[in-house]
Design an enzyme around this catalytic site. Structure first.
Site, PDB file in Angstrom:
ATOM      1  CD  GLU A 150     -24.510  45.089 -55.460  1.00 35.74           C
ATOM      2  OE1 GLU A 150     -23.407  45.619 -55.296  1.00 35.74           O
ATOM      3  OE2 GLU A 150     -25.363  45.515 -56.251  1.00 35.74           O
ATOM      4  CB  THR A 168     -28.862  47.156 -53.735  1.00 33.33           C
ATOM      5  OG1 THR A 168     -30.083  46.431 -53.770  1.00 33.33           O
ATOM      6  CG2 THR A 168     -27.765  46.386 -54.457  1.00 33.33           C
ATOM      7  CE1 TYR A 169     -31.977  52.938 -47.803  1.00 29.95           C
ATOM      8  CE2 TYR A 169     -31.689  54.602 -49.512  1.00 29.95           C
ATOM      9  CZ  TYR A 169     -32.189  54.220 -48.281  1.00 29.95           C
ATOM     10  OH  TYR A 169     -32.899  55.119 -47.520  1.00 29.95           O
ATOM     11  CG  ASP A 227     -28.482  55.549 -61.314  1.00 25.72           C
ATOM     12  OD1 ASP A 227     -27.464  56.203 -61.627  1.00 25.72           O
ATOM     13  OD2 ASP A 227     -28.547  54.306 -61.340  1.00 25.72           O
ATOM     14  CB  ALA A 257     -21.087  59.592 -53.501  1.00 21.91           C
ATOM     15  CD  GLN A 264     -21.990  49.918 -62.989  1.00 23.80           C
ATOM     16  OE1 GLN A 264     -22.223  48.812 -62.469  1.00 23.80           O
ATOM     17  NE2 GLN A 264     -22.850  50.910 -62.975  1.00 23.80           N
TER      18      GLN A 264
HETATM   19  P1  FAD Z   1     -20.962  60.355 -57.291  1.00 30.19           P
HETATM   20  O1  FAD Z   1     -19.683  59.922 -56.737  1.00 30.19           O
HETATM   21  O2  FAD Z   1     -21.623  61.547 -56.667  1.00 30.19           O
HETATM   22  O3  FAD Z   1     -20.734  60.630 -58.851  1.00 30.19           O
HETATM   23  C1  FAD Z   1     -21.829  60.906 -59.716  1.00 30.19           C
HETATM   24  C2  FAD Z   1     -21.349  61.820 -60.849  1.00 30.19           C
HETATM   25  O4  FAD Z   1     -21.034  63.123 -60.319  1.00 30.19           O
HETATM   26  C3  FAD Z   1     -20.086  61.325 -61.557  1.00 30.19           C
HETATM   27  O5  FAD Z   1     -20.175  61.697 -62.909  1.00 30.19           O
HETATM   28  C4  FAD Z   1     -18.954  62.095 -60.867  1.00 30.19           C
HETATM   29  O6  FAD Z   1     -17.835  62.273 -61.722  1.00 30.19           O
HETATM   30  C5  FAD Z   1     -19.648  63.419 -60.551  1.00 30.19           C
HETATM   31  N1  FAD Z   1     -19.156  64.057 -59.322  1.00 30.19           N
HETATM   32  C6  FAD Z   1     -18.864  63.437 -58.154  1.00 30.19           C
HETATM   33  N2  FAD Z   1     -18.511  64.345 -57.229  1.00 30.19           N
HETATM   34  C7  FAD Z   1     -18.570  65.571 -57.837  1.00 30.19           C
HETATM   35  C8  FAD Z   1     -18.349  66.904 -57.415  1.00 30.19           C
HETATM   36  N3  FAD Z   1     -17.937  67.183 -56.162  1.00 30.19           N
HETATM   37  N4  FAD Z   1     -18.543  67.930 -58.315  1.00 30.19           N
HETATM   38  C9  FAD Z   1     -18.971  67.659 -59.580  1.00 30.19           C
HETATM   39  N5  FAD Z   1     -19.194  66.401 -60.040  1.00 30.19           N
HETATM   40  C10 FAD Z   1     -19.015  65.369 -59.168  1.00 30.19           C
HETATM   41  N6  FAD Z   1     -27.870  52.938 -56.882  1.00 30.19           N
HETATM   42  C11 FAD Z   1     -28.913  52.770 -56.038  1.00 30.19           C
HETATM   43  O7  FAD Z   1     -29.940  53.477 -56.181  1.00 30.19           O
HETATM   44  N7  FAD Z   1     -28.879  51.865 -55.015  1.00 30.19           N
HETATM   45  C12 FAD Z   1     -27.798  51.070 -54.817  1.00 30.19           C
HETATM   46  O8  FAD Z   1     -27.799  50.255 -53.889  1.00 30.19           O
HETATM   47  C13 FAD Z   1     -26.673  51.200 -55.689  1.00 30.19           C
HETATM   48  N8  FAD Z   1     -25.565  50.462 -55.509  1.00 30.19           N
HETATM   49  C14 FAD Z   1     -24.464  50.649 -56.311  1.00 30.19           C
HETATM   50  C15 FAD Z   1     -23.300  49.911 -56.065  1.00 30.19           C
HETATM   51  C16 FAD Z   1     -22.180  50.082 -56.879  1.00 30.19           C
HETATM   52  C17 FAD Z   1     -20.930  49.287 -56.582  1.00 30.19           C
HETATM   53  C18 FAD Z   1     -22.228  50.996 -57.961  1.00 30.19           C
HETATM   54  C19 FAD Z   1     -21.033  51.161 -58.876  1.00 30.19           C
HETATM   55  C20 FAD Z   1     -23.377  51.740 -58.211  1.00 30.19           C
HETATM   56  C21 FAD Z   1     -24.497  51.585 -57.386  1.00 30.19           C
HETATM   57  N9  FAD Z   1     -25.673  52.322 -57.565  1.00 30.19           N
HETATM   58  C22 FAD Z   1     -26.757  52.168 -56.728  1.00 30.19           C
HETATM   59  C23 FAD Z   1     -25.765  53.258 -58.698  1.00 30.19           C
HETATM   60  C24 FAD Z   1     -25.249  54.686 -58.307  1.00 30.19           C
HETATM   61  O9  FAD Z   1     -26.151  55.263 -57.384  1.00 30.19           O
HETATM   62  C25 FAD Z   1     -25.186  55.492 -59.587  1.00 30.19           C
HETATM   63  O10 FAD Z   1     -24.165  55.004 -60.419  1.00 30.19           O
HETATM   64  C26 FAD Z   1     -25.108  57.007 -59.444  1.00 30.19           C
HETATM   65  O11 FAD Z   1     -25.400  57.577 -60.727  1.00 30.19           O
HETATM   66  C27 FAD Z   1     -23.766  57.551 -59.010  1.00 30.19           C
HETATM   67  O12 FAD Z   1     -23.473  57.247 -57.713  1.00 30.19           O
HETATM   68  P2  FAD Z   1     -22.029  57.623 -57.076  1.00 30.19           P
HETATM   69  O13 FAD Z   1     -22.121  57.313 -55.657  1.00 30.19           O
HETATM   70  O14 FAD Z   1     -20.958  57.032 -57.882  1.00 30.19           O
HETATM   71  O15 FAD Z   1     -22.074  59.224 -57.316  1.00 30.19           O
END
Ligand code: FAD
Length: 286
Positions: free
Chosen positions: A17, A48-49, A110, A124, A175
């Protein structure tokens, strides 16, 4: 190439990454890093973005295109959605398709108190559905071996990981973590929930003392005792800290590969020396 091909063909996928520069004038440093890594056969490189909603979003496409066209390395472009509306997301996807990007890591992003949510995409999973409908992309997503910080429990978090798979995620990237036991427990729970797609283990070599505090506050990863011993032992000896941090990651990765992990995702923080040393030390198992 879509990344599902890799998971079909290889026992263990090994990915790197990188993060794009926040400012224009620092592109040269990243291009140098990528050139130095030309001979290291990572299976793909993720870009990353706009971390935290404030980074230069357009730089992800610039670096993805550089990887693809200049280095013939397959990019996985990260994309977040919390601060975007439907038009922004579709425009970004069209741009990615236009430069030949076939793989998207669909993320929520985030929360940032200084950048208001757009309230179009809440999770997501919403983004994954849009990406799948909008174009011919392979989609990956994120997961958290110690639970996402906003989750009430690991079990609840895993329900949403499952949802992401059900709406189109082909594999997950975790993570970072320092305790392989936490990863194996998570993997076991995920499989019991029916999450049967590949899960790539995220490992970050910690090579400077200052890197540790920030990494823990961003990731909430727990610190096992052998890792904290290393930190206190070499706290005042930067060269030894650097070497010990790399060694710790190598031990973690070798254990993961020997245990049959689907993939390793190396968070080397754009440090070509770290990336190369870690890859070389695991290469005999790949
Ligand atoms: P989600 O899957 O939406 O989850 C977020 C929270 O919401 C979790 O607590 C989950 O349990 C909950 N949730 C999910 N779906 C639902 C639903 N339908 N109803 C209720 N609750 C729900 N950030 C950046 O800004 N840029 C990047 O390039 C970046 N790259 C990353 C790469 C990796 C491998 C990882 C692990 C993280 C990265 N992040 C990045 C950070 C990421 O954006 C944060 O961790 C963010 O807080 C959560 O993203 P997610 O896609 O996991 O969210």
């Amino acid at each position: 190439m879509k990344l599902d091909t890799l998971f079909r063909d290889k026992d263990c996928v090994f990915a790197l990454e990188i993060f794009p520069p926040r400012r224009q004038h620092t592109f040269a440093a990243l291009y140098d890093t990528l050139q130095q890594l030309k001979g290291v056969p990572f299976d793909y490189t993720s870009v990353t973005y706009s971390a935290g909603g404030t980074g230069a979003k357009e730089n992800t496409a610039v670096i993805a295109q550089y990887l693809k066209d200049k280095l013939q390395v397959e990019p996985l472009a990260h994309l977040t959605c919390l601060n975007s509306d439907m038009h922004d997301v579709k425009a970004e996807l069209d741009k990615m398709a236009g430069i030949g990007v076939e793989n998207i890591l669909a993320l929520r992003g985030d929360r940032n108190p200084d950048v208001p949510d757009r309230n179009v995409f809440s999770h997501a999973s919403d983004l994954i559905e849009t990406v799948k409908k909008h174009g011919d992309f392979y989609v990956a997503a994120a997961c958290y071996p110690e639970g996402h910080p906003e989750s009430t429990s690991l079990a609840a978090d895993l329900d949403y990981v499952k949802r992401k798979m059900d709406v189109g995620a082909g594999h997950f990237i975790t993570q970072l973590f320092f305790d392989n036991g936490k990863f194996f427990r998570f993997l076991n729970l995920a499989r019991k929930k029916g999450i049967n797609c590949p899960i790539e283990a995220g490992v970050m070599p910690i090579v400077r003392k200052e890197q540790l505090e920030r990494t823990i506050s961003l990731s909430s990863a727990s610190i096992p005792s052998d890792f904290s011993k290393l930190v206190s032992r070499y706290a005042d000896d930067p060269p030894s800290f650097y070497a010990a941090g790399i060694d710790y990651a190598i031990v973690q990765i070798r254990d993961l590969i020997e245990s049959g992990v689907d993939g390793v995702h190396l968070y080397a923080m754009n440090n070509s020396d770290v990336a190369e040393k870690v890859y070389d030390a695991a290469a005999d198992l790949l």
